[in-house]
Design a protein around this motif. Structure first.
Motif, PDB file in Angstrom:
ATOM      1  N   GLU A  98     -34.809  -6.680  65.658  1.00 10.86           N
ATOM      2  CA  GLU A  98     -35.081  -4.939  66.827  1.00 10.86           C
ATOM      3  C   GLU A  98     -36.467  -5.854  66.996  1.00 10.86           C
ATOM      4  O   GLU A  98     -37.430  -4.955  67.162  1.00 10.86           O
ATOM      5  CB  GLU A  98     -34.625  -4.240  66.306  1.00 10.86           C
ATOM      6  CG  GLU A  98     -33.820  -4.056  66.256  1.00 10.86           C
ATOM      7  CD  GLU A  98     -32.746  -2.941  65.808  1.00 10.86           C
ATOM      8  OE1 GLU A  98     -32.484  -1.917  66.342  1.00 10.86           O
ATOM      9  OE2 GLU A  98     -32.058  -3.265  64.257  1.00 10.86           O
ATOM     10  N   ALA A 126     -30.909  -2.706  69.890  1.00 13.39           N
ATOM     11  CA  ALA A 126     -28.926  -3.598  70.127  1.00 13.39           C
ATOM     12  C   ALA A 126     -28.180  -3.661  71.000  1.00 13.39           C
ATOM     13  O   ALA A 126     -27.505  -4.216  70.918  1.00 13.39           O
ATOM     14  CB  ALA A 126     -28.611  -2.196  68.740  1.00 13.39           C
ATOM     15  N   SER A 144     -30.811  -3.585  62.792  1.00 10.56           N
ATOM     16  CA  SER A 144     -30.770  -2.981  61.934  1.00 10.56           C
ATOM     17  C   SER A 144     -29.674  -1.305  61.965  1.00 10.56           C
ATOM     18  O   SER A 144     -30.020  -0.169  61.475  1.00 10.56           O
ATOM     19  CB  SER A 144     -32.728  -1.505  62.204  1.00 10.56           C
ATOM     20  OG  SER A 144     -33.561  -3.238  61.535  1.00 10.56           O
ATOM     21  N   GLN A 145     -29.674  -1.730  63.219  1.00  9.09           N
ATOM     22  CA  GLN A 145     -28.292  -0.751  63.694  1.00  9.09           C
ATOM     23  C   GLN A 145     -27.017  -1.257  63.665  1.00  9.09           C
ATOM     24  O   GLN A 145     -26.981  -2.146  64.452  1.00  9.09           O
ATOM     25  CB  GLN A 145     -28.432  -0.173  64.361  1.00  9.09           C
ATOM     26  CG  GLN A 145     -29.099  -0.581  65.654  1.00  9.09           C
ATOM     27  CD  GLN A 145     -30.074   0.244  66.991  1.00  9.09           C
ATOM     28  OE1 GLN A 145     -28.924   2.090  66.958  1.00  9.09           O
ATOM     29  NE2 GLN A 145     -30.891  -0.105  66.974  1.00  9.09           N
ATOM     30  N   TRP A 196     -34.027   1.456  66.027  1.00 10.28           N
ATOM     31  CA  TRP A 196     -33.045   1.912  65.071  1.00 10.28           C
ATOM     32  C   TRP A 196     -33.897   3.068  64.420  1.00 10.28           C
ATOM     33  O   TRP A 196     -33.387   3.868  64.093  1.00 10.28           O
ATOM     34  CB  TRP A 196     -33.084   0.850  63.673  1.00 10.28           C
ATOM     35  CG  TRP A 196     -34.369   0.359  63.261  1.00 10.28           C
ATOM     36  CD1 TRP A 196     -35.029  -0.427  63.901  1.00 10.28           C
ATOM     37  CD2 TRP A 196     -35.008   1.094  61.927  1.00 10.28           C
ATOM     38  NE1 TRP A 196     -36.015  -0.421  62.738  1.00 10.28           N
ATOM     39  CE2 TRP A 196     -35.454   0.208  61.459  1.00 10.28           C
ATOM     40  CE3 TRP A 196     -34.557   2.199  61.300  1.00 10.28           C
ATOM     41  CZ2 TRP A 196     -36.808   0.942  60.669  1.00 10.28           C
ATOM     42  CZ3 TRP A 196     -34.843   2.040  60.291  1.00 10.28           C
ATOM     43  CH2 TRP A 196     -35.952   1.801  59.459  1.00 10.28           C
ATOM     44  N   THR A 199     -32.781   6.397  66.665  1.00  8.76           N
ATOM     45  CA  THR A 199     -31.534   6.428  66.240  1.00  8.76           C
ATOM     46  C   THR A 199     -31.419   7.398  65.011  1.00  8.76           C
ATOM     47  O   THR A 199     -31.071   8.072  64.974  1.00  8.76           O
ATOM     48  CB  THR A 199     -31.020   5.277  65.964  1.00  8.76           C
ATOM     49  OG1 THR A 199     -30.767   4.910  67.390  1.00  8.76           O
ATOM     50  CG2 THR A 199     -29.124   5.268  66.152  1.00  8.76           C
ATOM     51  N   ARG A 264     -32.288   1.972  55.693  1.00  2.00           N
ATOM     52  CA  ARG A 264     -32.385   1.193  56.967  1.00  2.00           C
ATOM     53  C   ARG A 264     -31.311  -0.031  55.963  1.00  2.00           C
ATOM     54  O   ARG A 264     -31.312  -0.866  55.105  1.00  2.00           O
ATOM     55  CB  ARG A 264     -33.189   0.909  57.623  1.00  2.00           C
ATOM     56  CG  ARG A 264     -33.013  -0.716  58.335  1.00  2.00           C
ATOM     57  CD  ARG A 264     -34.344  -1.733  58.306  1.00  2.00           C
ATOM     58  NE  ARG A 264     -35.460  -1.829  58.054  1.00  2.00           N
ATOM     59  CZ  ARG A 264     -35.847  -2.224  58.723  1.00  2.00           C
ATOM     60  NH1 ARG A 264     -36.517  -3.149  59.579  1.00  2.00           N
ATOM     61  NH2 ARG A 264     -37.126  -3.943  57.515  1.00  2.00           N
TER      62      ARG A 264
END
Length: 308
Positions: A98, A126, A144-145, A196, A199, A264
């Motif tokens: 990302e 993502a 990271s997600q 991320w 989010t 994270r």
């Protein structure tokens, strides 16, 4: 039927939208529609339910897509096996992340350890990572997600606190911590929806029944600190940024955010059904056998650096 028909069907089935699939495939919509119609005629059954301009994969299409995905994946893997067997190089490893600065040090160390490896790097959100893994465009994602694709394997690489960065001289400069409600009216510098940071920001505010006020959003998280330092807002920055000193030395102040799960998690993700070259296998071993570069918040509440 031929491979072109199958790849066209796969794209249309994924999007359930002719124009979006045509855009990805770089073909004209009428040509794509005719190809799908010919495929359905050869199979003797419709694969989509059509309602005006809308299409939906039907029960026959779902079954056919399952087998098409498997067949095309096998063919793609066979092509890579032959390529690795033919070439004298160590092989290629393709990685999506990302934010590129997150894995710059890791990839540099890997290239130093395996100079014959052909390393390819992509910056993706993502949603794009899910697509790239399905299409076998990348071997690994550093995410990271959570990714939503099927048949995925993942290993946690690092877990770090996410801090609040504010301009020097801001009323929060020098404070130990702050709550979401205390910064409810502050303008935020963040990334676009899908990244991320955005989010996490939306989730933290939603847990308090609030919506963040966005003053600036973009595609490159690494630019956030510059904008925060310039006084355009405050923002969420991973703790690693305090220690990742760069030539720019962007000055910001750091504050703990008193909110649950303000962290994270970095994971290495790959498809369990994908063929991996020697270089890709070594990359996975290299990445998972050593501590990933993370930094916890030290006692001093301020620092410099650029966001990875």
């Amino acid at each position: 039927m031929d491979l072109l028909q199958l790849r066209y069907f796969q794209a249309v089935a994924r999007y359930e939208h002719i124009s979006r699939a045509a855009e990805e495939l770089h073909v004209a919509q009428p040509s794509l529609s005719r190809t799908i119609a010919r495929l359905e005629a050869e199979l003797g059954t419709p694969l989509f339910d059509r309602q005006g301009r809308r299409i939906r994969l039907n029960q026959y299409g779902v079954v056919f897509l399952h087998h098409v995905d498997r067949a095309l994946s096998e063919l793609d893997d066979a092509r890579r096996v032959l390529s690795d067997a033919r070439d004298t190089a160590f092989g290629r490893v393709s990685v999506a992340s990302e934010t590129l600065l997150t894995i710059t040090h890791l990839l540099g160390s890997f290239r130093a350890a395996y100079p014959r490896a052909d390393v390819r790097l992509f910056q993706s959100n993502a949603e794009e990572m899910d697509r790239q893994l399905r299409a076998r465009e990348v071997d690994f994602c550093v995410a990271s997600q959570p990714l939503t694709g099927t048949n995925l394997e993942m290993i946690e690489l690092a877990r770090e606190e996410v801090l609040l960065a504010v301009p020097r001289g801001h009323w929060l400069d020098g404070q130990e911590s702050v709550t979401i409600r205390e910064i409810a009216t502050e303008p935020f510098v963040t990334t676009r929806i899908g990244q991320w940071q955005r989010t996490l920001l939306d989730r933290l505010f939603a847990s308090e029944g609030l919506t963040p006020m966005i003053s600036c959003e973009g595609d490159e998280p690494g630019a956030s600190q510059d904008m925060i330092s310039a006084g355009l807002g405050i923002g969420l920055i991973p703790a690693i940024s305090r220690q990742a000193g760069t030539d720019s030395q962007v000055p910001v102040a750091w504050v703990h955010l008193n909110a649950p799960d303000c962290h994270r998690v970095l994971t290495l993700v790959w498809s369990r059904d994908t063929y991996l070259s020697d270089a890709a296998v070594k990359f996975r071993e290299f990445t998972t056998s050593r501590p990933f570069m993370t930094h916890r918040l030290p006692d001093k509440r301020r620092g410099r650096g650029r966001q990875p």
